[in-house]
Design a protein around this motif. Structure first.
Motif, PDB file in Angstrom:
ATOM      1  N   ARG A  39       0.104  -0.677   0.204  1.00  0.00           N
ATOM      2  CA  ARG A  39       0.277  -0.393   0.418  1.00  0.00           C
ATOM      3  C   ARG A  39       0.611   1.420   0.234  1.00  0.00           C
ATOM      4  N   LEU A  40       0.319   2.349  -0.639  1.00  0.00           N
ATOM      5  CA  LEU A  40       0.790   3.947  -0.812  1.00  0.00           C
ATOM      6  C   LEU A  40       0.814   4.551   0.557  1.00  0.00           C
ATOM      7  N   GLN A  41       1.797   4.847   0.704  1.00  0.00           N
ATOM      8  CA  GLN A  41       2.246   5.695   2.869  1.00  0.00           C
ATOM      9  C   GLN A  41       2.077   6.791   2.128  1.00  0.00           C
ATOM     10  N   LEU A  42       2.230   7.655   3.012  1.00  0.00           N
ATOM     11  CA  LEU A  42       2.750   9.523   2.913  1.00  0.00           C
ATOM     12  C   LEU A  42       2.765   9.770   4.283  1.00  0.00           C
ATOM     13  N   ARG A  43       3.511  10.348   4.157  1.00  0.00           N
ATOM     14  CA  ARG A  43       4.323  11.058   5.210  1.00  0.00           C
ATOM     15  C   ARG A  43       4.749  11.826   5.526  1.00  0.00           C
ATOM     16  N   ALA A  44       4.469  13.052   6.576  1.00  0.00           N
ATOM     17  CA  ALA A  44       4.838  14.564   5.790  1.00  0.00           C
ATOM     18  C   ALA A  44       4.640  15.461   7.073  1.00  0.00           C
ATOM     19  N   ASP A  45       5.053  16.898   7.208  1.00  0.00           N
ATOM     20  CA  ASP A  45       5.854  17.483   8.741  1.00  0.00           C
ATOM     21  C   ASP A  45       4.417  18.129   8.443  1.00  0.00           C
ATOM     22  N   ARG A  46       3.775  18.605   7.242  1.00  0.00           N
ATOM     23  CA  ARG A  46       2.466  19.455   8.012  1.00  0.00           C
ATOM     24  C   ARG A  46       1.266  18.870   7.069  1.00  0.00           C
ATOM     25  N   PRO A  47       0.102  19.095   6.982  1.00  0.00           N
ATOM     26  CA  PRO A  47      -1.142  18.507   5.962  1.00  0.00           C
ATOM     27  C   PRO A  47      -0.851  19.097   5.039  1.00  0.00           C
ATOM     28  N   PRO A  48      -0.484  18.105   4.262  1.00  0.00           N
ATOM     29  CA  PRO A  48      -0.647  18.617   2.558  1.00  0.00           C
ATOM     30  C   PRO A  48      -1.575  18.736   1.802  1.00  0.00           C
ATOM     31  N   PRO A  49      -1.787  19.645   1.232  1.00  0.00           N
ATOM     32  CA  PRO A  49      -2.872  20.516   0.505  1.00  0.00           C
ATOM     33  C   PRO A  49      -3.751  19.244  -0.074  1.00  0.00           C
ATOM     34  N   ALA A  50      -5.184  19.496   0.213  1.00  0.00           N
ATOM     35  CA  ALA A  50      -6.297  18.561  -0.600  1.00  0.00           C
ATOM     36  C   ALA A  50      -6.582  17.880  -2.139  1.00  0.00           C
TER      37      ALA A  50
END
Length: 262
Positions: free
Chosen positions: A24-35
């Protein structure tokens, strides 16, 4: 928008993309990404997973064709036999972080189409089937492994004409081992080619022996033999071991047998 475009947008937005062990694709970010970016990533997650998986798969040490996936969505085809490590080093120097992935395509020695690029990046492009050797070359390989001549294999019934087509894709050593272990081969009559002796009178009435072999045969004998062999081997109606010949084969055999060496 291509998967490469979305990966590039995600990197610019500070989103780290990865493929989990479950695929599965996993997303990690320090801040919420654009919707809208999240929505695009969700809509194209299959293509993104395929691109990331291809980039992370172990690459062949050498390949004639490599695909350079750039951040702007372009895929550059690098052709020529070189080590994958060397190509990646050169590509990193030229494109830097703009290079998202380097994918080797083993088994191909030609540029690929756009649809094949998609399959190659997804790891689903099948290597081409190896070309079958010409039947005459395959037959010669089998005969060489058995220490005999191609004609003996055909005349002795160890191989048929149909075998040259149906079994040409099988390794010659496998066929040779099979023939070698067969009772027909073990019990075959050993072919012994005896030289022909012709006695003529010498200068002082002393007999001289002249040994004649194929090496000393006249050109007419070679021509007749070649015409006979070239017809009998591919002819479906002729079968030398059983003495069965078509009309043309019988005529060529008669001419071949009638050549005089004197």
């Amino acid at each position: 928008m291509t998967a490469a475009d979305l990966i590039h947008r995600a990197i610019e937005a500070g989103v780290e993309l990865a493929v989990g062990q479950d695929g599965r694709l996993q997303l990690r970010a320090d801040r919420p990404p654009p919707a809208d970016l999240v929505a695009e990533l969700a809509a194209h997650k299959v293509e993104i997973v395929a691109t990331l998986s291809a980039a992370n798969d172990p690459q062949p040490s050498h390949a004639w064709l490599h695909l350079l996936v750039l951040a702007d969505g372009r895929v550059i085809q690098h052709c020529g036999e070189q080590s994958t490590i060397r190509i990646e080093q050169d590509a990193r120097l030229q494109y830097g972080d703009y290079l998202l992935a380097l994918v080797g395509v083993p088994g191909l020695e030609r540029p690929v189409t756009e649809s094949e690029i998609v399959k190659a990046l997804a790891g689903t492009l099948a290597a081409p089937e190896p070309a079958l050797p010409p039947s005459s070359i395959w037959l010669a390989r089998v005969a060489r492994l058995l220490g005999t001549r191609p004609a003996e294999l055909l005349e002795g019934g160890h191989l048929e004409q149909c075998d040259l087509i149906e079994q040409a894709g099988i390794d010659a050593s496998v066929i040779a081992d099979h023939i070698r272990s067969s009772s027909a081969w073990i019990e075959r009559k050993q072919r012994i080619e005896l030289p022909v002796e012709r006695i003529i009178e010498g200068e002082e009435g002393k007999p001289q022996r002249i040994i004649e072999t194929a090496a000393t045969a006249p050109s007419e004998w070679h021509d007749a033999r070649n015409r006979y062999h070239n017809h009998v081997f591919p002819c479906p109606a002729c079968h030398a071991p059983t003495g069965r010949y078509c009309q043309t084969g019988a005529q060529l055999l008669a001419l071949y047998s009638a050549i005089s060496w004197s």
